[in-house]
Design a protein around this motif. Structure first.
Motif, mmCIF file in Angstrom:
data_model
loop_
_atom_site.group_PDB
_atom_site.id
_atom_site.type_symbol
_atom_site.label_atom_id
_atom_site.label_comp_id
_atom_site.label_asym_id
_atom_site.label_seq_id
_atom_site.Cartn_x
_atom_site.Cartn_y
_atom_site.Cartn_z
ATOM 1 N N ALA A 29 0.838 -1.211 0.000
ATOM 2 C CA ALA A 29 0.000 0.000 0.000
ATOM 3 C C ALA A 29 0.865 1.249 0.000
ATOM 4 C CB ALA A 29 -0.933 -0.024 1.211
ATOM 5 N N SER A 35 -4.592 2.639 -0.500
ATOM 6 C CA SER A 35 -5.046 2.113 0.784
ATOM 7 C C SER A 35 -4.921 0.591 0.791
ATOM 8 C CB SER A 35 -6.508 2.502 1.030
ATOM 9 O OG SER A 35 -7.353 1.833 0.115
ATOM 10 N N ARG A 36 -4.863 0.038 1.988
ATOM 11 C CA ARG A 36 -4.805 -1.426 2.102
ATOM 12 C C ARG A 36 -6.057 -2.064 1.510
ATOM 13 N NH1 ARG A 36 -3.102 -2.716 8.199
ATOM 14 N NH2 ARG A 36 -4.622 -1.061 8.589
#
Length: 317
Positions: A29, A35-36
């Motif tokens: 990420a 984002s994850r």
């Protein structure tokens, strides 16, 4: 992160970092400034799109008790009976994969390896690991089955196998059957065939599938000439086909007075130390039973479903 990446290229890079690089999602990420959640979503998308495929190589389970029963019933030196019901594609795939591993081990110890033809043999070759093998020759030991436009044809089969090991190969440029007896008897003396015949007579092993009379009927020229190829043979008594020749349920070859097969003699074939067959279809039950009764094979790979059918058939006929 590189600019101007396509969406697909980004999916590939993320998948490579995760599966090959073993990077945690948090690191990926940060690397791509995403984002994850988006990284997890990208990995799922890569899987659904076929960019990533997951294969589970579970060890193949064998039924050793049934193998012992088989060896006692048929006196076959080497048999592997895998778990399975003889029906599904998965079972058939397991049989091919396991047989390929066993055959490859024997090939490594061999100098001359003979091949038959057919889809089963072709699938086995596809499973071989590519590895240079010195002093190794693949050979036809009988003539061409006339499937010139098929990947499973005789000549293409030895070429395919040799390419997997960077080995030599020799072919037999003649039809499987020649009904004119004068031509049949003189063909082996032709220079184009002599070298292959000499090499094939020294086979350390051969591997094949097991056929039925339907394999002859599937080739128009042989179906039309069946009475000439097998003169005097009652085709209703044919349980199976091996090495181009028919045999009955007791394993007796049903050969006319003059064998029409072009290739090394049946005695030479049967003198091959390892004769390895693979059966992945329940429809070959009686063909398998005849081969076992006649001790035509030294090695066999099947699954439980096929094995049980063979044992049942042995009690009935």
């Amino acid at each position: 992160m590189e600019k101007n990446l396509t969406h697909e290229e980004l999916l590939v890079l993320i998948a490579q970092d995760y599966y090959y690089g073993n990077l945690p999602i948090s690191d990926i990420a940060r690397k791509y400034n995403l984002s994850r959640y988006l990284i997890t979503k990208a990995l799922d998308e890569a899987l659904k799109a076929g960019i990533v495929s997951i294969q589970i190589n579970a060890p193949v389970a064998r039924n050793f008790q049934l193998e012992t029963e088989f060896k006692k019933a048929f006196d076959i030196p080497h048999v592997a009976i895998l778990r399975g019901d003889g029906n599904s594609d998965t079972n058939a795939g397991n049989i091919v994969a396991y047989a390929a591993e066993r055959i490859e081990q024997l090939i490594i110890e061999s100098h001359v390896v003979g091949l038959a033809w057919g889809s089963t043999v072709h699938s086995i070759i596809d499973h071989f690991k590519s590895e240079l093998q010195e002093d190794l020759t693949f050979t036809q030991f009988v003539g061409e089955n006339m499937k010139y436009n098929s990947r499973a044809g005789s000549t293409r089969m030895v070429e395919h196998a040799a390419s997997r090991f960077e080995a030599d190969y020799v072919t037999l440029p003649a039809p499987l059957y020649v009904t004119n007896q004068t031509v049949h008897d003189l063909l082996p003396q032709e220079p184009a065939l002599q070298r292959t015949m000499a090499i094939a007579s020294r086979m350390d092993m051969l591997f094949c599938g097991i056929g039925t009379i339907a394999s002859i009927d599937s080739i128009a020229v042989w179906k039309k000439a069946k009475a000439q190829i097998f003169p005097g043979v009652d085709t209703s008594q044919i349980a199976g086909m091996l090495f181009g020749r028919p045999y009955d349920i007791q394993g007796n070859f049903l050969i006319p007075e003059k064998d029409t097969v072009v290739g090394i003699s049946l005695d030479e074939v049967l003198a091959t130390p390892r004769r390895f067959a693979v059966i992945k279809s329940k429809f070959k039950t009686y063909a398998a039973l005849g081969a076992l009764r006649g001790k035509l094979l030294t090695d066999l790979v099947i699954d439980e479903g096929i094995a049980q059918r063979i044992l049942t058939a042995a009690k009935e006929v």
